[in-house]
Design an enzyme around this catalytic site. Sequence first.
Site, PDB file in Angstrom:
ATOM      1  N   HIS A 177       9.098   3.072   8.947  1.00 49.35           N
ATOM      2  CA  HIS A 177       8.845   2.377  10.080  1.00 49.35           C
ATOM      3  C   HIS A 177       7.639   2.771  10.824  1.00 49.35           C
ATOM      4  O   HIS A 177       7.325   4.085  11.183  1.00 49.35           O
ATOM      5  CB  HIS A 177       9.960   2.423  11.117  1.00 49.35           C
ATOM      6  CG  HIS A 177       9.954   1.505  12.114  1.00 49.35           C
ATOM      7  ND1 HIS A 177      10.278   0.171  12.103  1.00 49.35           N
ATOM      8  CD2 HIS A 177       9.640   1.608  13.318  1.00 49.35           C
ATOM      9  CE1 HIS A 177       9.990  -0.182  13.339  1.00 49.35           C
ATOM     10  NE2 HIS A 177       9.746   0.597  14.011  1.00 49.35           N
TER      11      HIS A 177
ATOM     12  N   SER B 177       0.897  -1.214   0.014  1.00 48.27           N
ATOM     13  CA  SER B 177      -0.109   0.042  -0.160  1.00 48.27           C
ATOM     14  C   SER B 177       0.883   1.364   0.018  1.00 48.27           C
ATOM     15  O   SER B 177       0.261   2.307  -0.652  1.00 48.27           O
ATOM     16  CB  SER B 177      -1.008  -0.086   1.135  1.00 48.27           C
ATOM     17  OG  SER B 177      -0.289   0.238   2.458  1.00 48.27           O
ATOM     18  N   ASN B 178       2.049   1.173   0.669  1.00 51.52           N
ATOM     19  CA  ASN B 178       2.932   2.414   0.620  1.00 51.52           C
ATOM     20  C   ASN B 178       3.467   2.513  -0.872  1.00 51.52           C
ATOM     21  O   ASN B 178       3.593   3.589  -1.266  1.00 51.52           O
ATOM     22  CB  ASN B 178       4.087   1.984   1.417  1.00 51.52           C
ATOM     23  CG  ASN B 178       3.687   2.509   3.150  1.00 51.52           C
ATOM     24  OD1 ASN B 178       3.396   3.795   3.121  1.00 51.52           O
ATOM     25  ND2 ASN B 178       3.489   1.697   3.822  1.00 51.52           N
TER      26      ASN B 178
ATOM     27  N   ASP C 197      16.776   0.376  12.101  1.00 49.98           N
ATOM     28  CA  ASP C 197      15.740   1.575  12.423  1.00 49.98           C
ATOM     29  C   ASP C 197      16.358   2.668  13.364  1.00 49.98           C
ATOM     30  O   ASP C 197      15.734   3.502  13.955  1.00 49.98           O
ATOM     31  CB  ASP C 197      14.571   1.058  13.139  1.00 49.98           C
ATOM     32  CG  ASP C 197      14.017  -0.120  12.611  1.00 49.98           C
ATOM     33  OD1 ASP C 197      13.805   0.003  11.498  1.00 49.98           O
ATOM     34  OD2 ASP C 197      13.161  -0.866  13.294  1.00 49.98           O
TER      35      ASP C 197
HETATM   36  C1  GRF Z   1       3.801  -0.706   7.035  1.00 46.36           C
HETATM   37  O1  GRF Z   1       3.161  -0.615   8.112  1.00 46.36           O
HETATM   38  C2  GRF Z   1       5.353  -0.231   7.026  1.00 46.36           C
HETATM   39  O2  GRF Z   1       5.434   0.709   7.891  1.00 46.36           O
HETATM   40  C3  GRF Z   1       5.994  -1.532   7.623  1.00 46.36           C
HETATM   41  O3  GRF Z   1       5.208  -2.552   6.862  1.00 46.36           O
HETATM   42  C4  GRF Z   1       3.880  -2.260   6.577  1.00 46.36           C
HETATM   43  C5  GRF Z   1       3.954  -2.386   5.050  1.00 46.36           C
HETATM   44  O4  GRF Z   1       2.678  -1.892   4.462  1.00 46.36           O
HETATM   45  N1  GRF Z   1       7.441  -1.582   7.449  1.00 46.36           N
HETATM   46  P1  GRF Z   1       2.574  -1.885   2.780  1.00 46.36           P
HETATM   47  O5  GRF Z   1       3.086  -3.420   2.384  1.00 46.36           O
HETATM   48  O6  GRF Z   1       3.264  -0.847   2.371  1.00 46.36           O
HETATM   49  O7  GRF Z   1       1.126  -2.003   2.701  1.00 46.36           O
END
Ligand code: GRF
Length: 208
Positions: free
Chosen positions: A129, A25-26, A165
Amino acid sequence: MGSANRFGLGAFVKNIVILISGMGSNMAAILQAAHQEKWRERLGVQVAAVITNKSNASGLAWLRSHSHLAPVKTEVLEHTQFESREAFDQALMARIDAHAPDLVVLAGFMRILTPAFVVHYKGRLINIHPSLLPAFTGLNTHQRAIDAGCKFAGATVHQVTAELDRGEILAQSVVPVLTEDTAETLAARVLLQEHQIFPAAIADFFKP
Ligand code: GRF
């Protein structure tokens, strides 16, 4: 760095490579921002490739259904096919470097990286993170924030260094922790913020 693709006025396009392991999703938020904010025209930067270590990463389906956003190359490199963490990272570096990246973006890439990998991309490797670093490095950040009685939680975009991190903080966003929150509801609230600050931090990285 940058590929030989021209984006106008004789300048070279800079390349971003995104690494994912899951939902992506990011990654989707970054690609949508790149499209809507015209990063290629305005910043001279494009997402050249998305690479995943999981052939069943659901982010791959999103990419297939949104191919109109950008001509992003998609590659799968399964870590299970390698005998060691070092061997996988070396192969991954070769895949990434084929795109001459100016920035490598860890967007839910669920792998511990070898020192050689981190050193190779020093200054051009960023991660998101789901906590307000330096609090709650590592996993299970949301439950740990609830258990600690935190009134606020959030997300951090940071440079990746050898220490987990702990690299330079580039952006953060804060959300309240509500009394009725579970790790899932808090994670969902934080994730919405991630989708704002991650693309913004990447655009900032390329601003002159
Ligand atoms: C996010 O919460 C990110 O902070 C963590 O893993 C999750 C990934 O989500 N590192 P997506 O795959 O981007 O939906």
